[in-house]
Motif scaffolding. Structure first.
Motif, PDB file in Angstrom:
ATOM      1  N   ARG A 124       0.832  -1.209   0.000  1.00 26.95           N
ATOM      2  CA  ARG A 124       0.000   0.000   0.000  1.00 26.95           C
ATOM      3  C   ARG A 124       0.866   1.259   0.000  1.00 26.95           C
ATOM      4  NH1 ARG A 124      -5.081  -1.192   4.083  1.00 26.95           N
ATOM      5  NH2 ARG A 124      -5.610  -3.257   3.282  1.00 26.95           N
ATOM      6  N   GLN A 125       1.965   1.199   0.731  1.00 28.21           N
ATOM      7  CA  GLN A 125       2.861   2.350   0.761  1.00 28.21           C
ATOM      8  C   GLN A 125       3.466   2.613  -0.615  1.00 28.21           C
ATOM      9  OE1 GLN A 125       6.053   1.936   3.559  1.00 28.21           O
ATOM     10  NE2 GLN A 125       7.020   3.868   2.991  1.00 28.21           N
ATOM     11  N   ARG A 126       3.887   1.550  -1.289  1.00 29.23           N
ATOM     12  CA  ARG A 126       4.469   1.727  -2.622  1.00 29.23           C
ATOM     13  C   ARG A 126       3.422   2.212  -3.629  1.00 29.23           C
ATOM     14  NH1 ARG A 126       8.005   1.598   0.230  1.00 29.23           N
ATOM     15  NH2 ARG A 126       9.988   0.458   0.125  1.00 29.23           N
ATOM     16  N   ILE A 127       2.201   1.753  -3.491  1.00 27.81           N
ATOM     17  CA  ILE A 127       1.140   2.231  -4.388  1.00 27.81           C
ATOM     18  C   ILE A 127       0.905   3.722  -4.175  1.00 27.81           C
ATOM     19  CG2 ILE A 127      -1.333   2.077  -4.871  1.00 27.81           C
ATOM     20  CD1 ILE A 127      -1.151  -0.907  -4.409  1.00 27.81           C
ATOM     21  N   ASN A 128       0.922   4.155  -2.918  1.00 28.54           N
ATOM     22  CA  ASN A 128       0.752   5.583  -2.641  1.00 28.54           C
ATOM     23  C   ASN A 128       1.914   6.398  -3.206  1.00 28.54           C
ATOM     24  OD1 ASN A 128      -1.661   5.149  -1.266  1.00 28.54           O
ATOM     25  ND2 ASN A 128      -0.618   4.847   0.706  1.00 28.54           N
ATOM     26  N   GLU A 129       3.120   5.819  -3.154  1.00 28.77           N
ATOM     27  CA  GLU A 129       4.276   6.530  -3.676  1.00 28.77           C
ATOM     28  C   GLU A 129       4.210   6.678  -5.195  1.00 28.77           C
ATOM     29  OE1 GLU A 129       7.612   4.359  -2.310  1.00 28.77           O
ATOM     30  OE2 GLU A 129       7.496   5.103  -0.237  1.00 28.77           O
ATOM     31  N   LEU A 130       3.538   5.744  -5.861  1.00 30.70           N
ATOM     32  CA  LEU A 130       3.419   5.846  -7.317  1.00 30.70           C
ATOM     33  C   LEU A 130       2.541   7.026  -7.730  1.00 30.70           C
ATOM     34  CD1 LEU A 130       2.948   2.108  -8.404  1.00 30.70           C
ATOM     35  CD2 LEU A 130       4.998   3.517  -8.653  1.00 30.70           C
ATOM     36  N   ARG A 131       1.637   7.433  -6.837  1.00 24.36           N
ATOM     37  CA  ARG A 131       0.691   8.516  -7.134  1.00 24.36           C
ATOM     38  C   ARG A 131       0.032   8.286  -8.492  1.00 24.36           C
ATOM     39  NH1 ARG A 131       4.229  13.714  -6.852  1.00 24.36           N
ATOM     40  NH2 ARG A 131       5.671  12.260  -7.873  1.00 24.36           N
ATOM     41  N   GLU A 132      -0.478   7.097  -8.655  1.00 22.98           N
ATOM     42  CA  GLU A 132      -1.048   6.704  -9.938  1.00 22.98           C
ATOM     43  C   GLU A 132      -2.364   7.418 -10.200  1.00 22.98           C
ATOM     44  OE1 GLU A 132      -1.860   2.568  -9.974  1.00 22.98           O
ATOM     45  OE2 GLU A 132      -3.047   2.598  -8.136  1.00 22.98           O
ATOM     46  N   LYS A 133      -2.614   7.629 -11.492  1.00 20.85           N
ATOM     47  CA  LYS A 133      -3.867   8.210 -11.951  1.00 20.85           C
ATOM     48  C   LYS A 133      -4.478   7.260 -12.971  1.00 20.85           C
ATOM     49  CE  LYS A 133      -2.205  12.950 -11.305  1.00 20.85           C
ATOM     50  NZ  LYS A 133      -1.907  14.246 -11.972  1.00 20.85           N
ATOM     51  N   PRO A 134      -5.784   7.101 -12.944  1.00 22.47           N
ATOM     52  CA  PRO A 134      -6.411   6.130 -13.862  1.00 22.47           C
ATOM     53  C   PRO A 134      -6.424   6.624 -15.301  1.00 22.47           C
ATOM     54  CG  PRO A 134      -8.092   7.303 -12.635  1.00 22.47           C
ATOM     55  CD  PRO A 134      -6.787   7.769 -12.080  1.00 22.47           C
ATOM     56  N   ILE A 135      -6.342   5.659 -16.193  1.00 23.88           N
ATOM     57  CA  ILE A 135      -6.564   5.897 -17.621  1.00 23.88           C
ATOM     58  C   ILE A 135      -7.955   5.382 -17.925  1.00 23.88           C
ATOM     59  CG2 ILE A 135      -5.789   5.381 -19.955  1.00 23.88           C
ATOM     60  CD1 ILE A 135      -2.986   4.967 -18.851  1.00 23.88           C
ATOM     61  N   PRO A 136      -8.865   6.216 -18.370  1.00 18.96           N
ATOM     62  CA  PRO A 136     -10.254   5.782 -18.560  1.00 18.96           C
ATOM     63  C   PRO A 136     -10.349   4.488 -19.368  1.00 18.96           C
ATOM     64  CG  PRO A 136     -10.079   8.141 -18.899  1.00 18.96           C
ATOM     65  CD  PRO A 136      -8.678   7.629 -18.744  1.00 18.96           C
ATOM     66  N   GLY A 137     -11.136   3.554 -18.834  1.00 17.96           N
ATOM     67  CA  GLY A 137     -11.340   2.280 -19.509  1.00 17.96           C
ATOM     68  C   GLY A 137     -10.350   1.206 -19.134  1.00 17.96           C
TER      69      GLY A 137
END
Length: 301
Positions: free
Chosen positions: A153-166
């Motif tokens: 979860r910490q690494r996912i937060n560090e990625l600061r990912e944003k969704p690509i629609p679809g």
């Protein structure tokens, strides 16, 4: 794999990246402020490795490329490490179910008083030993699962990912994959804890029952001792009465001989009269002496 690609149009970049995976469904996330796109399908290749594709502009610095690669690799490593607790939890399930059934049977027999406390205690010790052994053997694995899940979860937060629609993001995929495994491991830990608490409560109940029976046995023993002491006192009183009679008899004999001697020297009363008059005096004196002796003995105690 990192590929230099224009990612100003995320959908076009994703379509090109999907070609690396044979046109199959992939998981993708726009990372940071849009500096790169990570694409993967989380499937093992024939050579035993997974493939993660990073699409980044040509001007991406090596330092940023290294940080992106490190975070993605750590994310996947920690995910796999977190999943190692799942087989352990599944393996423990039958043993925990058997322990719960055994404990329920012990509880029922304790309530019904069908067997002795010794047998119940042996069975309870067997259940407790099995639960404690399983807890000691696998506690570290469940603790590691919890720790690695937190790292994911910490690494996912560090990625600061944003969704690509679809397209499903990597964080969503991780949550869907890890949530059941995490819940299963937590369920196994809670089940072990609940079993330990139930065994402890059952031990207290069994101990209470044994103590009550011991107290009842002690009370019965004291009652028997009191009855025996009462009988001894009655017997002692009888013996004391016989002792007074015996001592009176022998002393009366001495008085009789004394009266015979006195009668020869002019004793005014007859031998039989003197002997008869001495009997109650002797008996009273002996009785008073015995009574005083018992009182002294009681005071001495």
């Amino acid at each position: 794999v990192m590929v230099n690609e224009d990612i100003s149009d995320p959908h076009a970049a994703l379509a090109k990246g999907q070609q690396w995976f044979g046109g199959r469904t992939v998981v993708a996330s726009m990372m940071g402020n849009g500096h790169s796109i990570a694409v993967t399908n989380f499937k093992l290749q024939p050579h035993g490795f997974e493939r993660i594709l990073v699409l980044a502009p040509a001007d991406t610095s090596p330092t940023r490329a290294g940080r992106i690669s490190q975070r993605l690799l750590e994310l996947e490593i920690y995910r796999l490490m977190a999943l190692r607790g799942l087989p352990v939890a599944k393996k423990l399930a039958p043993g925990l179910a058997e322990a719960e059934a055994e404990l329920a049977d012990v509880t029922a027999r304790l309530e019904a008083r069908e067997v002795s406390e010794t047998e119940l205690l042996d069975r309870l010790i067997h259940v407790a030993a099995g639960v404690e052994r399983a807890t000691a053997q696998h506690a570290y694995r469940f603790s590691a699962t919890h720790a690695y899940d937190a790292l994911v979860r910490q690494r996912i937060n560090e990625l600061r990912e944003k969704p690509i629609p679809g397209t499903q993001t990597m964080g969503e995929f991780m949550d869907r994959r890890l949530s059941p495994a995490r819940s299963t491991c937590e369920w196994a830990v809670r089940r072990q804890t609940a079993l330990s608490e139930r065994v402890s409560r059952m031990s207290n109940l069994l101990r209470t029952r044994v103590e009550i029976e011991q107290q009842q046995s002690s009370q019965d023993l004291l009652s028997a001792m009191n009855r025996r002491q009462g009988l001894q006192l009655k017997l002692q009183s009888t013996v004391e009465g016989l002792s007074v009679a015996a001592i009176t008899y022998y002393l009366t004999g001495l008085v009789h001989y004394l009266a015979q001697g006195l009668d020869a020297h002019g004793w005014p009363f007859g031998v039989d009269t003197t002997t008869a008059a001495a009997v109650p005096l002797i008996a009273l004196t002996v009785w008073l002496f015995m009574r005083r002796l018992h009182q002294r003995l009681k005071l001495g105690d």
